[in-house]
Design a protein around this motif. Structure first.
Motif, PDB file in Angstrom:
ATOM      1  N   GLY A  92      24.184 129.593  44.606  1.00  0.00           N
ATOM      2  CA  GLY A  92      24.701 130.957  44.635  1.00  0.00           C
ATOM      3  C   GLY A  92      24.665 131.612  45.999  1.00  0.00           C
ATOM      4  N   ASN A  93      25.029 132.877  46.006  1.00  0.00           N
ATOM      5  CA  ASN A  93      24.967 133.724  47.192  1.00  0.00           C
ATOM      6  C   ASN A  93      23.717 134.601  47.148  1.00  0.00           C
ATOM      7  OD1 ASN A  93      27.378 132.807  48.333  1.00  0.00           O
ATOM      8  ND2 ASN A  93      28.613 134.311  47.230  1.00  0.00           N
ATOM      9  N   PHE A  94      23.593 135.454  48.147  1.00  0.00           N
ATOM     10  CA  PHE A  94      22.498 136.430  48.232  1.00  0.00           C
ATOM     11  C   PHE A  94      21.135 135.747  48.304  1.00  0.00           C
ATOM     12  CE2 PHE A  94      25.890 138.382  45.561  1.00  0.00           C
ATOM     13  CZ  PHE A  94      26.420 139.188  46.561  1.00  0.00           C
ATOM     14  N   TRP A 218      34.526 138.270  46.689  1.00  0.00           N
ATOM     15  CA  TRP A 218      33.346 137.826  47.427  1.00  0.00           C
ATOM     16  C   TRP A 218      33.610 136.407  47.907  1.00  0.00           C
ATOM     17  CZ3 TRP A 218      28.413 136.056  44.400  1.00  0.00           C
ATOM     18  CH2 TRP A 218      28.748 135.092  43.437  1.00  0.00           C
ATOM     19  N   ASP A 219      32.647 135.856  48.634  1.00  0.00           N
ATOM     20  CA  ASP A 219      32.748 134.468  49.090  1.00  0.00           C
ATOM     21  C   ASP A 219      32.269 133.560  47.964  1.00  0.00           C
ATOM     22  OD1 ASP A 219      33.721 134.780  51.791  1.00  0.00           O
ATOM     23  OD2 ASP A 219      31.783 135.683  52.258  1.00  0.00           O
ATOM     24  N   GLU A 220      33.207 133.092  47.159  1.00  0.00           N
ATOM     25  CA  GLU A 220      32.870 132.222  46.040  1.00  0.00           C
ATOM     26  C   GLU A 220      32.177 130.964  46.577  1.00  0.00           C
ATOM     27  OE1 GLU A 220      32.622 131.669  42.082  1.00  0.00           O
ATOM     28  OE2 GLU A 220      33.863 133.291  42.869  1.00  0.00           O
ATOM     29  N   PRO A 221      30.936 130.645  46.117  1.00  0.00           N
ATOM     30  CA  PRO A 221      30.265 129.444  46.627  1.00  0.00           C
ATOM     31  C   PRO A 221      31.046 128.171  46.309  1.00  0.00           C
ATOM     32  CG  PRO A 221      28.688 130.900  45.555  1.00  0.00           C
ATOM     33  CD  PRO A 221      30.052 131.443  45.236  1.00  0.00           C
ATOM     34  N   HIS A 313      19.471 129.823  56.860  1.00  0.00           N
ATOM     35  CA  HIS A 313      18.956 131.188  56.794  1.00  0.00           C
ATOM     36  C   HIS A 313      19.990 132.122  56.163  1.00  0.00           C
ATOM     37  CE1 HIS A 313      21.097 130.507  60.566  1.00  0.00           C
ATOM     38  NE2 HIS A 313      21.552 131.730  60.425  1.00  0.00           N
ATOM     39  N   ALA A 314      19.511 133.222  55.617  1.00  0.00           N
ATOM     40  CA  ALA A 314      20.369 134.202  54.967  1.00  0.00           C
ATOM     41  C   ALA A 314      21.341 134.795  55.967  1.00  0.00           C
ATOM     42  CB  ALA A 314      19.526 135.303  54.334  1.00  0.00           C
ATOM     43  N   CYS A 315      22.530 135.125  55.478  1.00  0.00           N
ATOM     44  CA  CYS A 315      23.598 135.633  56.329  1.00  0.00           C
ATOM     45  C   CYS A 315      24.072 136.977  55.787  1.00  0.00           C
ATOM     46  CB  CYS A 315      24.749 134.633  56.357  1.00  0.00           C
ATOM     47  SG  CYS A 315      26.166 135.168  57.311  1.00  0.00           S
ATOM     48  N   ALA A 316      24.305 137.946  56.675  1.00  0.00           N
ATOM     49  CA  ALA A 316      24.715 139.289  56.261  1.00  0.00           C
ATOM     50  C   ALA A 316      26.079 139.305  55.597  1.00  0.00           C
ATOM     51  CB  ALA A 316      24.718 140.233  57.466  1.00  0.00           C
ATOM     52  N   GLU A 317      26.911 138.291  55.860  1.00  0.00           N
ATOM     53  CA  GLU A 317      28.243 138.255  55.270  1.00  0.00           C
ATOM     54  C   GLU A 317      28.203 138.359  53.753  1.00  0.00           C
ATOM     55  OE1 GLU A 317      31.222 135.319  56.336  1.00  0.00           O
ATOM     56  OE2 GLU A 317      30.157 134.969  58.204  1.00  0.00           O
TER      57      GLU A 317
END
Length: 325
Positions: A92-94, A218-221, A313-317
């Motif tokens: 997933g994202n986030f 959103w940016d679909e994984p 690492h986590a990305c703000a996008e």
């Protein structure tokens, strides 16, 4: 090779269950290749091709890993002190903070957004699906996904089909009245909600669909809805975010940020060959291709190397809502 797949839920699933569905397909394929595959999963799980070890959440994961395990395949998180070689697939994202150096993402874009190049495309065991029937009549459009998630943009999908005379949309994965993501009551008769359907019922709607309307914001994984729809001969009409430009080639769909452009494209009546959509999904996103890719990841780790030179690492996008106008 003795492979343990940890899923902190019940398997198998019958409706949504993206992660579970992918890992089930992976395990079946690996078992068919001659590997000894086990699941560590919640009470109530069963499997006819692999041993199921019932996960006890009161104990550490490490204490429940069989001694003869060669590698553990985690999903979305890794417990401390595993004690065995392992990889982890992030679905997933986030994702927060620094991630594991043995991380695998589910598309190139998904990996890039976390500073990684380690990914494996999801694949499905198409033998577990019904006949595609590429000569079936095409009578409607469909939306497939968790409609309660605003980033999936079911409203955008409904708006597109509402602008097409004589067309209708079946929403697979949501209800007309929704309180989970704020009050939403969809009144148009052109959108017909079928809830979290699975199995033969879902396949019926895909088999007779003119296409998946999927204007994600959103940016679909990855997007299992995309490859499932294509497998049944339904092209994809979506937005150019996340994995979609990787998955949706011009021969099987159309991507745009604009509702008007999507409506205009569909009004023009361009036809996509169901055979092309089906063969593309069948050949590129199947469980064998996925299993072979994961075996290469396993071998890398078993040879003492990390899958990522530095920690992803986590990305703000991830926090940005994408354009749909």
């Amino acid at each position: 090779m003795n492979i343990l797949i940890f899923i902190d839920s019940v398997i198998p699933v019958t409706a949504y269950g993206g992660t579970q569905r992918v890992m089930w397909s992976l395990a079946r394929e690996l078992a068919g290749m001659g590997h000894d595959v086990r699941f560590l999963a919640r009470q109530g799980s069963f499997c006819d091709f692999a041993r199921v070890i019932v996960f006890d959440p009161s104990r550490t994961v490490a204490s429940q890993v069989p001694e003869d395990t060669d590698i553990v395949h985690f999903n979305d998180k890794v417990p401390e002190n595993v004690g065995k070689p392992y990889i982890v697939t992030y679905h997933g994202n986030f994702l927060k903070g620094e991630l594991d150096r043995n991380a695998v993402f589910v598309s190139s874009d998904h990996a890039r957004r976390y500073g990684s190049s380690s990914f494996v495309y999801n694949g499905l065991d198409w033998n577990g699906y019904g006949k595609a029937d590429l000569n079936a009549s095409r009578m409607w459009y469909h939306f497939l996904g968790k409609a309660a998630w605003r980033v999936k943009n079911v409203k955008g999908a409904i708006d597109v089909v509402r602008a097409l005379p004589g067309e209708r949309l079946y929403v697979l994965g949501g209800s007309r009245f929704n309180l989970k993501m704020g009050l939403r009551l969809t009144l148009t008769p052109k959108a017909r909600f079928r809830g979290m359907v699975g199995g033969e019922e879902k396949e019926h709607y895909l088999r007779h669909s003119k296409g998946l309307v999927f204007p994600a914001r959103w940016d679909e994984p990855f997007g299992l809805a995309i490859i499932e729809s294509l497998y049944f001969g339904a092209p994809v009409f979506g937005t150019p975010y996340g994995s979609l430009p990787e998955l949706v080639i011009p021969e099987v769909g159309f991507l745009t940020r604009s509702k008007d452009e999507m409506v205009g494209f569909l009004r023009d009546g361009r036809r996509f060959r169901p055979e092309t959509c089906h063969e593309y999904a069948r050949d590129r996103f199947n469980s064998k291709v996925m299993a072979e890719a994961y075996l290469r990841k396993y071998e890398t780790v078993l040879n003492g190397r990390f899958l990522n030179a530095v920690r992803p690492h986590a990305c703000a996008e991830d926090s940005k809502r994408k354009e749909w106008r």
